[in-house]
Enzyme design. Structure first.
Site, short mmCIF file in Angstrom:
data_model
loop_
_atom_site.label_atom_id
_atom_site.label_comp_id
_atom_site.label_asym_id
_atom_site.label_seq_id
_atom_site.Cartn_x
_atom_site.Cartn_y
_atom_site.Cartn_z
N ASP A 1 31.15 41.41 24.31
CA ASP A 1 30.29 42.35 25.09
C ASP A 1 29.83 43.45 24.36
O ASP A 1 30.56 44.00 23.45
CB ASP A 1 31.19 42.86 26.48
N ASP B 1 24.81 33.11 37.20
CA ASP B 1 26.02 33.25 38.06
C ASP B 1 26.13 32.66 39.12
O ASP B 1 25.21 33.08 40.12
CB ASP B 1 26.14 34.90 38.01
#
Lengths: 251, 194
Positions: A11, A130
């Site tokens: 990230d 997702d």
């Protein structure tokens, strides 16, 4: 034979890695370039950088980071997070990213997939999906999983392939963060119904989960974050184990 | 000092190739200037993207007639290699005809593109000095070159195909040495030393 890929995911916020990385022998755990090099050295097959910067300025810094990663890292990498235009992709690829990953923007405007595939080639277009199960049906979610839609995972995956995606990165929100294993049933269905590579994401906790996702889930690659960042599963050992289970990996 | 030129005709991701040479201490010049290309010691012919579009760009810049006349070592990478073949099924495109083979699409029972690390074997050129049989290389492609006399490495993906080719001063590799870790770097180093 084509090998199964192991992909650490980092990230990135304002050009720095966030969300805790606990690596030994790292001078600066926040430096994406140093971390990327370390992962390349221990045998990661690819890297994914997920840009979670909220501001334009932060995204600009990420562009700079991409340039530095490309300069110093000798394995392929994908950049994702907040990408919604051809121009943004062009800038990322020009900085040396090998692939880009798009998610919510593709759901909102599916033509983006066609535009990217036509302009840059399918090989650099990863569509991240997702999804989680609602009443037994896999439904696509947006904005990092926070907004449910009525879109069926498998239908969307097929559309994504038809529009020219080169690869699908499927994250099961039911499994993400649980460390209880990947969503192998859904993954296997994707893998059988589609003709492009599928990356499994969400749920890695131990070596057995990787074995299962390659064998039962028929995944082409497996992505994980914390188990790698905190050294819970060292990549060289993971690959040796996979090999012992007759799963082809690059050693 | 060696003059290395990467042919810049609008094909994607040449930055990675430039960076890979930079890691080897060599400054690669991006150019589409015929004179600069002709005067180079070594030439990289890159390519990522779609074949007919890429060929169109080569024709528009006149590079399609220049490239076959080159006498110095030329390394075609990925689509660059495919465009050096006789033809490719992608967009029904006629190639530059250096390598006497055709490029076909992988059959539909395979996942296409082939994406990831696969091995190269039956290595047959000094381009592969110091590279062991079955070394892993990074590949991303939907089309493959059929074997011919000019094959210098083979790879299996559903079928067995030519993952590298050589004809006189022309070399072509389907894989991406610039993204293939240390082994890939060795191949680029070998090319510089040809």
């Amino acid at each position: 034979m084509l090998t199964k890929r192991i992909i650490p995911c980092l990230d990135i916020k304002n050009g720095r890695t966030v969300k805790g990385v606990n690596f030994v022998d790292l001078r600066d755990a926040g430096d994406p370039v140093e971390l990327a090099k370390q992962y390349a050295d221990v045998g990661a097959d690819e890297l994914v950088f997920l840009d979670i910067s909220a501001t334009l300025e932060g995204r600009g810094t990420t562009l700079d980071m991409v340039l530095h990663v490309a300069e110093q890292v000798n394995i392929p990498f994908t950049v994702g997070g907040g990408i919604s235009s051809v121009e943004h992709v062009d800038a990322l690829l020009k900085c040396g990213a090998d692939k880009v990953s798009i998610n919510s923007s593709a759901v909102k405007r599916p033509e983006l997939i066609n535009e990217l595939a036509e302009k840059f080639g399918s090989q650099c277009v990863v569509v991240a999906i997702d999804a989680k199960q609602i009443d037994g049906n896999w439904k696509v979610h947006l904005a990092g999983g926070s907004i449910p839609t009525d879109i069926d995972l498998f239908q969307w995956a097929k559309e994504v392939e038809y529009r020219g995606a080169g690869e699908i990165l499927f994250t099961s929100m039911d499994h993400d963060g649980t460390k209880n294993g990947f969503a192998n049933e859904a993954l296997a269905k994707l893998s059988v119904e589609l003709n492009i590579p599928i990356i499994a994401s969400g749920g890695a906790g131990k070596v057995q989960h990787f074995i299962d996702t390659f064998k039962e889930g028929k995944a082409d690659a497996a992505l994980a974050a914390s188990v790698f960042h905190f050294g819970e599963i060292p990549i060289p050992e993971l690959k040796k184990e996979l090999k012992a289970y007759n799963i082809e990996v690059r050693l | 000092m060696m003059k290395l030129v990467i042919i810049n005709y609008g094909a994607g991701n040449i930055k990675s190739i430039q960076f890979a040479f930079k890691r080897l201490g060599v400054n690669a010049i991006l150019s589409n200037d015929p004179e600069e290309i002709l005067n180079a010691d070594k030439i990289i012919f890159p390519g990522v993207g779609e074949a007919s579009t890429a060929m169109k760009m080569l024709v528009e810049s006149g590079l399609d007639t220049l490239i076959p006349t080159l006498k110095q070592p030329v390394l075609g990478i990925c689509l660059g290699m495919q465009l050096l073949c006789k033809s490719t099924e992608e967009g029904n495109t006629k190639g530059l005809g250096i390598f006497q083979t055709d490029v076909k699409r992988f059959p539909n029972d395979l996942k296409v593109p082939q994406m990831g690390w696969n091995v190269i074997k039956e290595l047959k050129s000094n381009l592969f000095s110091g590279i062991k049989e079955n070394e892993y290389m990074y590949l991303v492609h939907s089309y493959y070159a059929e074997h011919c006399n000019e094959t210098i490495s083979a790879t299996d993906y559903g079928l067995n195909y030519a993952s590298a080719l050589k004809h006189k001063n022309f070399y072509g590799v389907q894989f991406h040495p610039e993204k293939s870790s240390l082994a890939g770097e060795q191949i680029l180093k070998n090319f510089l030393e040809l």
